[in-house]
Design a protein around this motif. Structure first.
Motif, short mmCIF file in Angstrom:
data_model
loop_
_atom_site.label_atom_id
_atom_site.label_comp_id
_atom_site.label_asym_id
_atom_site.label_seq_id
_atom_site.Cartn_x
_atom_site.Cartn_y
_atom_site.Cartn_z
N ASN A 63 0.84 -1.19 0.00
CA ASN A 63 0.00 0.00 0.00
C ASN A 63 0.88 1.25 0.00
O ASN A 63 1.93 1.27 0.63
CB ASN A 63 -0.92 0.00 1.22
N SER A 64 0.44 2.27 -0.71
CA SER A 64 1.29 3.45 -0.88
C SER A 64 1.59 4.16 0.44
O SER A 64 2.64 4.77 0.57
CB SER A 64 0.64 4.43 -1.86
N SER A 65 0.70 4.10 1.42
CA SER A 65 0.96 4.75 2.70
C SER A 65 1.51 3.81 3.74
O SER A 65 2.23 4.22 4.64
CB SER A 65 -0.32 5.34 3.30
N ASN A 66 1.16 2.56 3.63
CA ASN A 66 1.39 1.64 4.74
C ASN A 66 2.49 0.63 4.50
O ASN A 66 2.87 -0.13 5.38
CB ASN A 66 0.08 0.91 5.03
N TYR A 93 -2.78 -1.73 -9.96
CA TYR A 93 -2.92 -0.65 -8.98
C TYR A 93 -4.39 -0.33 -8.80
O TYR A 93 -5.13 -0.20 -9.77
CB TYR A 93 -2.19 0.61 -9.45
N THR A 231 -4.17 9.95 3.11
CA THR A 231 -3.42 10.48 1.99
C THR A 231 -4.26 10.43 0.73
O THR A 231 -4.75 9.36 0.36
CB THR A 231 -2.15 9.63 1.74
N GLN A 232 -4.37 11.55 0.08
CA GLN A 232 -5.03 11.55 -1.21
C GLN A 232 -4.14 10.75 -2.15
O GLN A 232 -2.91 10.86 -2.09
CB GLN A 232 -5.17 12.97 -1.72
N SER A 235 -3.23 4.22 -2.67
CA SER A 235 -3.59 3.10 -3.54
C SER A 235 -2.82 1.85 -3.13
O SER A 235 -1.83 1.92 -2.41
CB SER A 235 -3.34 3.44 -5.01
N THR A 236 -3.34 0.72 -3.56
CA THR A 236 -2.72 -0.56 -3.23
C THR A 236 -2.31 -1.26 -4.50
O THR A 236 -3.00 -1.18 -5.52
CB THR A 236 -3.69 -1.44 -2.40
N LYS A 363 0.83 4.11 -11.74
CA LYS A 363 0.50 4.03 -10.33
C LYS A 363 -0.84 4.65 -9.97
O LYS A 363 -1.33 4.50 -8.89
CB LYS A 363 1.59 4.71 -9.50
#
Lengths: 364, 364
Positions: A63-66, A93, A231-232, A235-236, A363
């Motif tokens: 995940n892009s944040s996690n 994505y 976060t805007q 995505s995963t 992405k």
């Protein structure tokens, strides 16, 4: 669908229905030529593809944040040698928009039973007050300037005492949960869609789930807040799994001299269009072994895009390393950059494994 | 203790009391010269050291079976720039022996209330059957040869319907939990010792916690199984945090020419006695940036022992990299290998940060 199954196009994905993986699967395989089957764990998806009961598998990878999904990385590490043939054939994505889903306070009041007195009075209190709470997280020494959530609840959520979701979701919705649901008890469940199922069975109405809008619809729940992720652009990335032998067939075919030779060469010049995943272990007693391994990729001009480390499972404090790089492995003996680098890697590491090459997707 | 506090020797650790971090803290700071204070989160420990309200902080960093503590890594990544001065001054290894703690079935029967009828009948059923369940996990397609747990329960645990623990503990006790508690519902809580506290308040006796023996003792619970971790030699590494200015004082002093010069040189020859932690970010648009960064360490003969990647928090799909290596940074301008490498690293990366150098401890 039966035709699809007969033809052998079975896609196993991490379920249940309405999971983000399900959405990613539909995005890639959403036509009639594939029979799509939910599995209860990432492990089951790997096993189904390895055993051949599914031709394709879809699992979340990052995940892009996690960050990475550690459970998926550990299955690629394959300490128990249960998935020797699994490779990545493609990436997907999917933008992730988390919702808070549950029952609206008025509805909760209506459906709450007489035996649920505390919840009921809580709900009544909600109805007497403003529709939403403030949204301002209290500044603390730890967070003197707490992040403000990007959205407000659509309805009052003061009656929510329990929140269910997948552990990854907490990290992705920190600001909203801190501002609006700090006092609610968090319950970890196996998926965001399972969380919605659990909430649908709670007649007191004091439970909510962090899940997708689709999961709310399927379970007859209200969307209490939408887009609650921090976060805007959250995505995963998902991986499509295949069996090595099925993919290598393709690779060999497309690199046959005289048929696709020029195309293969063109692809080599277009390394930026492909990615590969490789795992390796080094002799921890040998100083510089990790640096030597990484130097191989640099020597051959292969751009590393990420590196991850996981416990190898073999002995405490021994690791397996994962690198992802731009470029692709071609048919055996084809002499592409990745092929040459892998041969050389084999001479400096203890073990290594090519885990697939695939076309790079955008992405967002 | 007051004397310690007056002298400014305050150690903040991730609590609550009886946590593994508490045990690690006592191992290192267990004498009268330190005032030891539990904090409710890893974040709070970082904040206390940064603010100077604690001189030292102790946080978990990595488990031998389960990998890094992501929350600690993210605090070192410091996306919000809240901890600019935090560095690692020392490491502590603590062997981890998880126990299943709760109430024995007979005791649970005695204390269960009349209103807890289902639990009660469950407990009765337990007493009528064998003291322990089989311990053989059912082979499945996913796990055709499931790992056998290393230990058996000391008492019947068939009455256990809920298990509470920190998420890291599930990964460390897979075999035992799969064999004996597959049907029990798992609840994630903030620490293993908090799990024991929760179980102590459950009068029905159908809850258990995965926690330390010390936590069982402090909460008046029975040890139902001991040493339930999968891997013998399972241990956790903790970091001692300081403020950079406090540590650099030491480093500068010990490298003053004429006073400790020869000692410093001797240390340089003994790079294998020290470790350093460094974080950096690269320009993702520049091919080979990561490889170039790693090549700097190799060029200076610095042995990388681990690499980790985390989302940078700045933009989706941007990363911060962590490397740990053998060797230590010395006083500014001292010209040690690590110092020279850091200077050079600064020229190829976007940002970097030295996160401390410390004496290497043994792993067991």
């Amino acid at each position: 669908m039966d035709t699809a199954r007969e033809k052998g196009n079975v896609v196993a994905f991490l379920g249940p229905k309405a999971s983000y993986t399900h959405q990613a699967t539909l995005q890639k395989f959403g036509d009639q030529n594939f029979h799509i089957v939910p599995m209860t764990s990432i492990d089951d998806v790997f096993a189904a593809v390895q055993a051949g009961s599914a031709t394709h598998g879809v699992v979340p990878f990052e995940n892009s944040s996690n960050g990475p999904v550690l459970f998926t990385l550990d299955l690629f590490a394959d300490a128990d040698k249960r998935h020797p043939d699994i490779v990545v054939e493609a990436e997907i994505y999917l933008p992730v928009h988390h919702c808070l889903v549950g029952q609206r306070a008025a509805k909760a009041l209506h459906t709450a039973k007489a035996t649920d007195a505390p919840s009921l009075s809580q709900v009544r209190e909600d109805l007497d007050t403003s529709p939403v709470v403030s949204g301002a997280a209290t500044p603390t020494q730890t967070a003197p300037q707490p992040a403000r959530p990007r959205v407000q609840p659509l309805h009052s959520i003061k009656h929510i005492q329990h929140v269910h979701s997948h552990p990854q979701a907490w990290g992705q919705c920190k600001a909203f949960l801190t501002a609006y649901l700090k006092q609610a008890e968090k319950h970890d469940v196996s998926s965001t869609s399972r969380a919605a199922e659990i909430v649908a069975t709670d007649s007191t109405g004091v439970s909510a789930a962090v899940s997708s809008k689709l999961a709310a619809e399927l379970n007859g729940l209200d969307v209490l807040a939408e887009g609650i992720e921090d976060t805007q652009g959250n995505s995963t990335r998902f991986f499509v799994l295949r069996r090595r032998q099925d993919v290598e067939g393709h690779v060999n075919a497309s690199s046959t001299e005289g048929v696709n030779g020029p195309v293969a060469n063109a692809h080599d010049d277009q390394a930026q269009l492909f990615k590969s995943l490789i795992s390796f272990t080094v002799d921890h007693a040998e100083p510089g072994a990790l640096a030597d391994s990484l130097a191989v990729f640099k020597k051959h001009g292969l751009n590393l895009t990420s590196i991850n480390t996981r416990p190898s499972g073999a002995r405490p404090w021994n690791y397996v390393f994962f690198v992802e790089l731009m470029g692709r492995k071609r048919g055996d003996g084809d002499g592409g950059k990745v092929n040459v680098a892998l041969d050389e890697l084999g001479r400096v590491v203890k073990t290594y494994r090519w885990l697939g090459s695939w076309e790079k997707m955008t992405k967002d």
